[in-house]
Motif scaffolding. Structure first.
Motif, short mmCIF file in Angstrom:
data_model
loop_
_atom_site.label_atom_id
_atom_site.label_comp_id
_atom_site.label_asym_id
_atom_site.label_seq_id
_atom_site.Cartn_x
_atom_site.Cartn_y
_atom_site.Cartn_z
N ILE A 51 0.91 -1.58 0.49
CA ILE A 51 0.09 -0.36 -0.04
C ILE A 51 0.49 1.64 -0.08
O ILE A 51 1.68 1.41 0.71
N ARG A 52 0.99 2.08 -1.18
CA ARG A 52 1.09 3.36 -0.84
C ARG A 52 0.81 4.54 -0.67
O ARG A 52 -0.46 5.09 -1.29
N TYR A 53 -0.05 4.99 -0.15
CA TYR A 53 -0.74 6.41 0.70
C TYR A 53 -0.43 7.60 -0.37
O TYR A 53 0.84 7.56 -0.60
N PRO A 54 -1.51 8.41 -0.41
CA PRO A 54 -1.28 9.59 -1.20
C PRO A 54 -0.17 10.18 -0.82
O PRO A 54 0.62 11.23 -1.92
N ASP A 55 -0.10 10.06 0.39
CA ASP A 55 1.45 11.47 0.66
C ASP A 55 2.31 10.25 0.76
O ASP A 55 3.98 11.01 1.38
N GLY A 56 2.36 8.82 0.41
CA GLY A 56 3.72 8.40 0.73
C GLY A 56 4.14 8.34 1.36
O GLY A 56 4.88 7.11 1.31
N THR A 57 3.17 7.24 2.48
CA THR A 57 3.65 6.85 3.06
C THR A 57 3.36 4.50 2.61
O THR A 57 2.57 4.69 2.03
N GLU A 58 3.71 3.79 2.99
CA GLU A 58 4.04 2.75 2.44
C GLU A 58 3.97 1.54 3.56
O GLU A 58 4.49 1.54 4.70
N GLY A 81 8.99 0.28 9.62
CA GLY A 81 8.14 0.22 11.46
C GLY A 81 7.46 0.82 12.36
O GLY A 81 7.57 0.02 13.14
N THR A 82 7.45 2.20 11.52
CA THR A 82 6.99 2.63 13.08
C THR A 82 5.54 2.90 12.38
O THR A 82 5.07 3.57 11.22
N PRO A 83 4.20 3.09 13.31
CA PRO A 83 3.81 2.59 14.91
C PRO A 83 3.90 1.46 14.13
O PRO A 83 3.69 0.77 15.54
N ILE A 84 3.93 0.57 13.25
CA ILE A 84 3.70 -1.02 13.59
C ILE A 84 4.80 -1.72 12.63
O ILE A 84 5.08 -1.30 11.45
N PRO A 85 6.03 -2.68 13.03
CA PRO A 85 6.19 -3.02 11.48
C PRO A 85 6.13 -3.73 10.80
O PRO A 85 4.71 -4.25 10.76
N ALA A 86 6.28 -3.93 9.40
CA ALA A 86 6.29 -4.80 8.28
C ALA A 86 5.14 -5.68 8.75
O ALA A 86 6.11 -6.88 9.14
N GLY A 87 3.97 -6.12 8.53
CA GLY A 87 3.29 -7.52 9.23
C GLY A 87 3.33 -8.07 10.10
O GLY A 87 3.05 -9.22 10.59
N ALA A 88 2.95 -7.01 10.87
CA ALA A 88 3.68 -7.00 12.45
C ALA A 88 1.76 -6.86 13.08
O ALA A 88 1.45 -6.74 14.52
N SER A 89 0.62 -6.70 12.01
CA SER A 89 -0.77 -6.77 12.78
C SER A 89 -1.37 -7.42 11.40
O SER A 89 -1.14 -7.72 10.32
N ARG A 90 -2.88 -7.60 12.35
CA ARG A 90 -3.62 -8.97 11.09
C ARG A 90 -4.90 -8.12 11.34
O ARG A 90 -5.64 -7.85 11.59
N VAL A 91 -5.08 -8.06 9.48
CA VAL A 91 -6.55 -7.66 8.99
C VAL A 91 -7.30 -7.88 8.62
O VAL A 91 -7.24 -9.50 7.75
N THR A 92 -8.75 -8.51 9.37
CA THR A 92 -8.91 -9.86 8.31
C THR A 92 -10.46 -8.93 7.80
O THR A 92 -11.38 -8.44 8.15
N THR A 105 -17.30 -6.43 7.01
CA THR A 105 -16.95 -6.58 8.14
C THR A 105 -15.38 -6.26 8.55
O THR A 105 -15.30 -7.26 7.97
N LEU A 106 -14.65 -5.51 9.11
CA LEU A 106 -12.96 -5.64 9.02
C LEU A 106 -12.90 -5.63 10.97
O LEU A 106 -13.36 -5.21 11.35
N ARG A 107 -12.41 -6.71 10.94
CA ARG A 107 -10.78 -6.41 12.28
C ARG A 107 -10.06 -6.52 12.40
O ARG A 107 -8.85 -7.08 11.32
N HIS A 108 -9.47 -5.62 12.69
CA HIS A 108 -7.80 -4.84 12.36
C HIS A 108 -7.00 -6.06 14.07
O HIS A 108 -7.04 -5.68 14.98
N GLU A 109 -6.78 -6.40 13.58
CA GLU A 109 -5.03 -7.07 15.55
C GLU A 109 -4.29 -6.19 15.84
O GLU A 109 -3.11 -6.53 14.87
N PHE A 110 -3.87 -6.39 16.44
CA PHE A 110 -2.69 -4.81 17.21
C PHE A 110 -2.44 -5.80 18.19
O PHE A 110 -2.40 -6.67 18.68
N ALA A 111 -1.02 -5.60 19.05
CA ALA A 111 -0.17 -5.95 19.55
C ALA A 111 -0.16 -5.30 20.96
O ALA A 111 -0.34 -5.16 21.92
N HIS A 118 -5.42 4.46 16.95
CA HIS A 118 -4.27 5.33 16.66
C HIS A 118 -4.74 5.31 15.67
O HIS A 118 -5.26 5.56 14.29
N HIS A 119 -5.69 3.97 14.51
CA HIS A 119 -5.76 3.60 13.33
C HIS A 119 -7.26 3.47 13.33
O HIS A 119 -7.60 3.54 12.48
N VAL A 120 -8.22 4.09 14.35
CA VAL A 120 -9.52 4.23 14.77
C VAL A 120 -9.96 4.89 13.87
O VAL A 120 -10.75 4.51 12.51
#
Length: 254
Positions: A51-58, A81-92, A105-111, A118-120
């Motif tokens: 994912i490459r957001y319009p502001d350049g965030t990857e 790597g901030t605020p989540i390292p690559a691949g370190a959360s799960r989206v279903t 229905t979306l569920r995003h799981e975090f540590a 921050h993602h709400v």
């Protein structure tokens, strides 16, 4: 993966069929139309998501599960790597048929709970954007449908008028304006015939481009008499069903 104890859940209804929605998880052009130019998805378990957001965030991750047209799961994290390292959360994401199209229905799981919070707003925005992008594709021929609707008001042959309307509107179509409170295609066909007796030769013409948003279409119109003189003007709000047909119309006279 570390334990993902904190979840963010969201639900949105999209005015398109599940099969249409699911295509955005398997086609990089559609994926990029949602997330931003340059975003890609490799649609198989283990495939890369980018994912490459319009502001350049990857953001980077990989596909975990893919079951058409109901399930898409992937890991999610930031290339920085901030605020989540690559691949370190799960989206279903789960899709189910709904009276208005698709219930997503979306569920995003975090540590970490703070990262979850921050993602709400991010998901509130992204799913709203996604619903509109998909609905716009489902309504790619909305201008043609509205033009057919307006043209039917000048069709003096009842059988021809019924065929034209049934091609673009559902059997339970509704029409509400200052002079109409109509339920059903048969009633609409008869109502138009009665209107023609009071305004013979009058045509309805779309003015300008249609505007689309979340499965609704806004179309300006003008009523023109047989001598070319204006008889009225206004705006119609068209609501389309998930099969691309007109479900209801509300008309506002200027």
């Amino acid at each position: 993966m570390i334990a993902l104890m904190h979840t963010l859940d969201r639900v949105v209804v999209i005015r398109a069929r599940p099969e249409t929605v699911f295509r955005y998880f398997t086609d990089s052009d559609r994926w990029a139309a949602w997330w931003g130019a340059g975003s890609t998805v490799d649609p198989h378990p283990g495939g890369r998501i980018y994912i490459r957001y319009p502001d350049g965030t990857e953001v980077a991750g990989e596909v975990l599960e893919l079951a058409s047209p109901s399930l898409f799961a992937f890991t999610y994290g930031f290339a920085s790597g901030t605020p989540i390292p690559a691949g370190a959360s799960r989206v279903t994401i789960r899709l189910a048929a709904h009276a208005e199209g698709t219930r997503l229905t979306l569920r995003h799981e975090f540590a970490d709970a703070a990262v979850r919070d921050h993602h709400v707003q991010g998901w509130r925005y992204q799913l709203s954007l996604f619903a509109n992008v998909v609905a716009d594709e489902a309504l790619a021929r909305a201008a043609e449908a509205t033009d057919a609707w307006f043209a039917a008001w000048a069709d003096t042959d009842e059988a021809s008028r019924a065929r034209a309307l049934s091609a673009v509107a559902g059997q339970s179509v509704q029409l509400h304006d200052r002079f109409s409170a109509i339920e059903g295609l048969d009633e609409l066909v008869a109502h138009i015939g009665a209107a023609q007796r009071f305004m013979p030769g009058t045509t309805l013409q779309r003015q300008g481009d249609v505007k689309r948003c979340q499965g609704m279409v806004l179309a300006n119109w003008a009523a023109v008499a047989s001598d070319g003189q204006p008889r009225g003007a206004g705006t119609n709000v068209f609501i389309f069903s998930s099969d691309g047909k007109i479900a209801s119309v509300t008309g506002f006279w200027s």
